[in-house]
Design an enzyme around this catalytic site. Structure first.
Site, PDB file in Angstrom:
ATOM      1  N   ASP A  52       0.848  -1.182   0.000  1.00  0.00           N
ATOM      2  CA  ASP A  52       0.000   0.000   0.000  1.00  0.00           C
ATOM      3  C   ASP A  52       0.882   1.230   0.000  1.00  0.00           C
ATOM      4  O   ASP A  52       2.016   1.168   0.463  1.00  0.00           O
ATOM      5  CB  ASP A  52      -0.828   0.051   1.299  1.00  0.00           C
ATOM      6  CG  ASP A  52      -1.987  -0.912   1.262  1.00  0.00           C
ATOM      7  OD1 ASP A  52      -2.378  -1.307   0.159  1.00  0.00           O
ATOM      8  OD2 ASP A  52      -2.487  -1.247   2.345  1.00  0.00           O
TER       9      ASP A  52
ATOM     10  N   ASP B 129      -9.539  -6.542   1.846  1.00  0.00           N
ATOM     11  CA  ASP B 129      -8.201  -7.038   1.524  1.00  0.00           C
ATOM     12  C   ASP B 129      -8.014  -8.490   1.933  1.00  0.00           C
ATOM     13  O   ASP B 129      -7.043  -9.130   1.530  1.00  0.00           O
ATOM     14  CB  ASP B 129      -7.130  -6.184   2.222  1.00  0.00           C
ATOM     15  CG  ASP B 129      -7.060  -4.786   1.640  1.00  0.00           C
ATOM     16  OD1 ASP B 129      -7.455  -4.625   0.469  1.00  0.00           O
ATOM     17  OD2 ASP B 129      -6.626  -3.865   2.347  1.00  0.00           O
TER      18      ASP B 129
END
Ligand code: ADP
Ligand code: MG
Length: 901
Positions: free
Chosen positions: A342, A646
Site C-alpha cells: 500500500d 483485503d
C-alpha cells in the site's frame, strides 16, 4: 436501579433464556441496567468485570506435560535406542543399558524443554496482538482491549471489526456481518435493530451480532449481552487451542528426510551385522556395532534445531516490528520475490497536511506544519480573505468528516482518518471550528468512506433545507458534477471539467493527494444511497501532502539489490502515486489504473503485473487478481492490506501482511504477518531475518550431516576391515548428544551475514541437500575417519591401552567438530570475516564441550561408565593439530567452491 442481571449468565443458560432478540433495544438496555446514551460507568464496568471475568474464551489446556514428554520418546530414533537398550540389558550389560537409557532420558528432556520454550514464545507473541474495541462509557467514547468488555457495555461497530462479544444491536446503518463462523452461511447477513418474535431461530436473529463474526460493511452500535465462554461461539467452539502449531513445510520435509535416513541406516546396520558375523565376530559384538552405527549416523539434533531456529527467527522479527502469525511464513519470507505495498501509511507517513485549495478556478496556498492548526491562507502570495467558495470548501471538508483533533502537552494529536484530520486543520486555519460547525449543522445521515466507494457523503439540515456534502476521488465525483460554486459562495457557474482536471494534474504531479469536494441539495435526508451522488455542484479541490517515510528509501534500495521487486498498489490518483513512487526510489514510467486492469484478460494481466510497479485507483478486490497473476508467473508474493476487502488477497498471497495500527481485525486475521508500526521498512527487515533463518538452518545441516556420516563411516570401515571399533556405541551416543546441543544449536543464534540482501531470493523448490553440500559431507567424513582411525591405530601401536586409544578417537571427533563449527558459521565467507566473537554462544558451547570432554577423559566414574582413560599432553597436541588442519582444509575447499560460479 441496577437490575441484577447476569450473575447466572456465566453458566451459559441465562443468556439463552433471556430472549434478547425479542426485546426492544430500549428494554434490552434497561434489562442490562445501562443507559444507552451514557454507557456503563467505569466503576460499574470494573465491578462487572470482577463478577464475569475477562471477555476471553478459556484456553483448552495443552497436552499434559507427561504426554508431551512421551511424544519425545515416541520418535523413531528414540524407539530404536530404547529397543537397543532393552536388548543390551537382556544381554546382561547393565552399565551400557543404563547409560543408553540415561542418554535417551536426557535427550527427551532437552527436546521437551526446547519445544515448550518455543511454543511459549509463539503463544506470547500471538497474545501480544490485542483487539481494540470502541465502547461508550461515562458518556464518552473509549478505546479498550476486547478482553475488558462486560455485559452491558455499548460497543461501536465499523466495517472490518471483529465482533467482540454477543451483542443486541441498538442502532445500525447498512450493517452487514459475516456470521459463517456460527451459521456456516458465507453470505453477509443484513442486520437491523427491531425486536423479533421470541421463537426466531438463532441464525435468523438479525438484531443480534455474534462474537467472532465480522462486520463486512456498514456501522452500528450494540449492547453486550454475553462475554467470553457465555457467548454462542464460546458454547460451540468451547475452547481455543492453547499451543500454536510448530509444524511447517520445512519441519515436515525434515521429518521425512530423517525417516528415510533411518531406514537407510537400518539397512546399512543390518548389512554390517551380517558381514561381521560372516567374518566370525560374535553376534553380541556385531549387535553393539550395528547399534553404534544407527546411533552415530542419525542426526538426532535436526528436528529440535529446526524448531529452535524458526522460533528464534520469530523472536528476532518481533523485535523488528513484524509479528509472525503463521510459522511457515518465516521460511517463505526468505524466498519473497515481489512485495506489493500500500502507499498511504506504509510507504508514506500518513501524516496529511492540506497545502492547496482550488476554488472557483483559483488556487489558495495553506501555510503551517503538521496538525497544528496555525498557518495562513494565501492567494497569489497575498493573505487571502476566507469567504465565499473558499469558506464553503473548508466547511464542507469539516462536516463531511469523522476525525477529531486535540492538543496534549503542546502537541496536536488526531483520532480517525488522517486525510480527514487534515481537513479539520485546514478549516481551523480558515477560522472554522468543527465543533461549532457540527453543532450548527447536525448530521442527519451518511455514506461512510470505504476503499471501494472512494468517497464519503453526509447529509445535514432539516428536510426544508437539506444539504449533502460529498468528498472523495476526482474520477468518481467529477463526472457527477453539473456546475460549480461561484467565488461568492452562493451563485453557480458552468463547470469547465478539463480545467479541473488540469489543476488536479498539476497538484498531483507534486505528489499531492487530492479530494474533490462538492455538494447538492436533497429533498430528504432519509434515503441516502450511491444514487444520491448525482447533480453535484463542485465546491473545490483540496490537495494534501503526505511525506514518504524516512526509512523507506533505504528499505526499497535494499529490496532491489536483493532481487525483490517492490510494487505500489494504491487507491490514490495515478499521477500522485507516480510522484510518490519517484520520491522513494520506485522507478516507474507509468502507472496502471484499476480501470485499465479490469479491461485485461488473465494473460495480459500477468504481463502487466510483472512489467508495472505502480498501480493506482485500484479497488481492493483487484488485489486478489494481481496476486494470482504474479504467482502464476512463479513469483513469491508478499502483499499488504488493512481493510475488510483485503482479506482474500492477504490469504492468497504467499505472505499476507496486515497493518497492526491502521489495519482492521479482518485483515489481521487473514494475514501471516502483522506489522506493529505499519512501516514498509519492517517488511524488508522481516525478509532479511527470513533469509537469516534459512541460512542458519543450512549452517546447522552443513555442520551436523558430515559428522553423522563420519561416525557411521568409522564403524562400517572398522567392521569391513575386521578392526577393533575405535569408538564404542556408548561413546558415539555421548558424542552425538553433547555436540548436537552444545556445538550445533549455537548456530541458530548466528547473526545475519553481511551482504545477505545482495543475493537473489532463494528458490522455494531449492533442495536443502545440493551437490556442494554432498561434496562437503564426503570431505568432512573422510577427514574424521582418517583422523580418528589414524590416531587410534597409532596409540595402539605405541602400546597404549584400548581405552586410551578410544579416548583419543572420541576427542578427535569432538575437536574436529568444534573446529569445523567455525567453517560453518558463514556459508559464503571465511570465518574470520564474520567477526570471531559476533556469536558468543559458539564460544560458550565450545567451552562447555571442552569441560565435558575433560570430565569424560579424567573423571574416574566417567572412565568407568564410558570405558575411557586419561591421556597425555602429546595426544592432545596431535588431536589439536588434526582439528586445526581439518578446518584449514575445509576452508580451502570452501574457498575453491566459492570461486566456482
Ligand atoms: P490509499 O490508502 O491507497 O492511498 P485510499 O483507498 O485510502 O487510497 O483512497 C483512495 C482515494 O479515495 C483517495 O485518493 C481520495 O481521493 C479518496 N479518499 C481517501 N480517504 C477519503 C476519505 N476519508 N473521505 C473521502 N474520500 C477519501
Ligand atoms: Mg487509505
Amino acid at each position: 436501579m441496577l437490575v441484577d442481571d447476569n450473575d447466572t449468565r456465566r453458566d451459559g443458560s441465562a443468556s439463552r433464556d433471556t430472549a434478547w432478540h425479542a426485546r426492544s433495544a430500549a428494554s434490552a438496555a434497561q434489562e442490562m441496567g445501562v443507559d444507552g446514551a451514557q454507557g456503563l460507568s467505569e466503576a460499574e464496568a470494573a465491578a462487572r468485570l470482577a463478577r464475569h471475568g475477562p471477555n476471553r474464551l478459556s484456553e483448552r489446556p495443552g497436552k499434559p506435560a507427561w504426554r508431551r514428554f512421551a511424544a519425545q520418546l515416541g520418535q523413531p530414533l528414540v524407539l530404536v535406542l530404547l529397543a537397543a537398550g532393552a536388548i543390551t540389558a537382556a544381554l546382561g550389560e547393565t552399565v551400557d543399558a543404563g547409560v543408553i537409557f540415561g542418554v535417551v532420558l536426557v535427550n527427551a528432556l532437552i527436546g521437551y524443554w526446547q519445544e515448550a520454550k518455543a511454543e511459549g514464545a509463539l503463544a506470547a507473541l500471538a497474545r501480544s496482538v490485542t483487539t481494540p474495541v470502541t465502547v461508550r462509557r461515562d458518556g464518552h467514547r473509549r478505546q479498550l482491549d476486547a478482553g475488558q468488555l462486560v455485559p452491558g457495555d455499548i460497543v461501536m461497530l465499523a466495517a472490518g471489526d471483529r465482533i467482540p462479544a454477543d451483542l443486541r444491536l441498538l442502532l445500525q446503518h447498512e450493517l452487514h456481518t459475516d456470521d459463517s463462523l456460527l451459521t456456516g452461511e458465507s453470505q453477509p447477513v443484513g442486520k437491523h435493530a427491531r425486536a423479533l418474535p421470541a421463537d426466531t431461530v438463532l441464525a435468523e436473529r438479525a438484531n443480534m451480532a455474534w462474537a467472532g463474526s465480522t462486520v463486512v460493511m456498514g456501522q452500528g452500535s450494540g449492547l453486550v449481552v454475553a462475554t467470553g465462554d457465555a457467548t454462542e461461539t464460546g458454547r460451540i467452539a468451547g475452547l481455543i487451542a492453547a499451543a500454536p502449531e510448530l509444524v511447517t513445510p520445512l519441519t515436515r520435509k525434515m521429518a521425512r528426510f530423517s525417516n528415510w535416513l533411518l531406514w537407510a541406516i537400518a539397512a546399512l546396520a543390518g548389512l554390517t551385522f551380517a558381514v561381521g558375523l560372516a567374518r566370525g565376530e560374535t553376534g553380541f559384538d556385531m549387535f553393539m556395532a550395528a547399534v553404534a552405527l544407527a546411533v552415530g549416523a542419525i542426526p538426532e539434533g535436526l528436528p529440535a534445531a529446526v524448531t529452535v531456529t524458526l522460533a528464534i527467527g520469530v523472536a528476532r522479527m518481533a523485535r523488528r516490528r513484524a509479528i509472525i502469525r503463521h510459522l511457515p511464513a518465516v521460511e517463505t519470507l526468505g524466498s519473497t520475490t515481489v512485495i506489493c505495498s500500500d502507499k498511504t501509511g506504509t510507504l508514506t507517513e500518513n501524516a496529511m497536511t492540506v497545502r492547496v485549495l482550488w476554488c472557483a478556478g483559483e488556487g489558495y496556498a495553506l501555510g503551517g506544519q503538521g496538525y497544528a492548526p496555525s498557518g495562513d491562507i494565501r492567494h497569489d502570495e497575498m493573505p487571502a480573505t476566507v469567504a465565499g467558495a473558499v469558506r464553503e470548501c473548508l466547511v464542507a471538508g469539516a462536516l463531511c468528516n469523522d476525525a477529531s483533533l486535540r492538543q496534549e502537552h503542546g502537541r496536536w494529536l488526531i483520532t480517525g482518518d488522517p486525510t480527514e484530520a487534515a481537513l479539520l486543520v485546514a478549516a481551523r486555519k480558515g477560522g472554522e471550528d468543527e465543533h461549532a460547525l457540527r453543532a450548527r449543522h447536525p448530521r442527519r445521515n451518511e455514506l461512510p468512506f470505504d476503499a471501494g466507494r472512494q468517497y464519503m457523503a453526509t447529509a445535514h439540515g432539516d428536510d426544508a433545507a437539506c444539504v449533502l456534502y460529498v468528498k472523495g476521488a476526482l474520477e468518481k465525483l467529477l463526472p457527477q458534477c453539473v456546475d460549480r460554486l461561484a467565488a461568492d459562495g452562493t451563485g453557480r457557474q458552468p463547470l469547465d471539467a478539463p480545467a479541473v482536471e488540469r489543476a488536479a494534474q498539476a497538484y498531483a504531479e507534486q505528489g499531492m493527494r487530492l479530494l474533490l469536494i462538492a455538494r447538492r441539495t436533497l429533498a430528504t435526508a432519509d434515503q441516502l444511497s450511491d444514487a444520491s451522488i448525482a447533480g453535484l455542484t463542485l465546491i473545490g479541490l483540496a490537495g494534501m501532502i503526505d511525506p514518504p517515510r524516512k526509512a523507506v528509501v533505504g528499505a526499497i534500495r535494499n529490496c532491489h539489490s536483493a532481487g525483490i521487486r517492490v510494487k505500489m498498489i494504491t487507491g490514490d490518483h495515478a499521477v500522485t502515486a507516480l510522484a510518490i513512487a519517484r520520491q522513494i526510489g520506485i522507478d516507474a514510467g507509468r502507472a496502471l489504473t484499476g480501470r485499465e486492469l479490469a479491461a485485461l484478460d488473465d494473460g495480459q494481466l500477468a504481463e502487466a503485473a510483472l512489467g508495472t510497479d505502480v498501480f493506482a485507483r485500484v479497488e481492493p478486490e483487484q488485489k486478489l487478481r494481481l496476486v494470482r497473476a504474479l504467482q502464476g508467473r512463479g513469483e513469491v508474493v508478499a502483499m499488504t492490506g488493512d481493510g475488510v476487502n483485503d482479506g482474500p488477497a492477504l490469504k492468497q498471497a504467499d505472505i499476507g501482511v496486515a497493518m497492526g495500527l491502521a489495519g482492521t481485525e479482518v485483515a489481521k486475521e487473514a494475514a501471516a504477518m502483522v506489522l506493529t508500526d505499519d512501516n514498509f521498512a519492517s517488511i524488508e527487515a522481516a525478509v532479511e531475518e527470513g533469509r537469516g533463518v534459512w541460512d542458519n538452518l543450512v549452517k546447522f545441516i552443513t555442520w551436523t550431516l558430515p559428522t553423522n556420516f563420519g561416525e557411521g563411516l568409522v564403524i562400517v570401515v572398522a567392521i569391513l576391515f575386521g578392526a577393533t571399533l575405535p569408538i564404542t556405541p556408548l561413546q558415539i551416543l555421548w558424542i552425538n548428544m553433547t555436540t548436537a546441543v552444545l556445538l550445533g544449536l549455537p548456530l541458530a543464534f548466528e547473526p545475519i551475514e553481511r551482504g545477505i540482501m545482495h543475493r537473489p531470493p532463494r528458490r522455494l523448490d531449492q533442495p536443502v541437500l545440493d551437490a556442494a553440500l554432498i561434496r562437503r559431507i564426503v570431505l568432512v567424513a573422510l577427514l574424521l575417519l582418517a583422523g580418528s582411525f589414524g590416531l587410534f591405530l597409532r596409540e595402539l601401536g605405541q602400546g597404549h591401552s584400548l581405552a586410551e586409544a578410544r579416548t583419543v578417537a572420541v576427542n578427535v571427533f569432538v575437536m574436529v567438530e568444534a573446529a569445523y563449527l567455525f567453517n560453518c558459521r558463514s556459508l559464503s565467507q571465511a570465518f574470520w570475516k564474520q567477526g570471531l566473537f559476533s556469536n558468543p554462544w559458539i564460544w560458550a558451547g565450545i567451552g562447555a564441550m571442552l569441560a565435558l570432554q575433560m570430565a569424560l577423559t579424567y573423571l574416574p566414574f566417567m572412565n568407568a561408565l564410558f570405558q575411557t582413560a586419561p591421556i597425555g599432553s602429546e595426544e592432545w597436541l596431535s588431536i589439536l593439530a588434526i582439528s586445526v588442519l581439518s578446518s584449514l582444509l575445509i576452508g580451502l575447499e570452501k574457498a575453491l567452491a566459492m570461486r566456482r560460479p
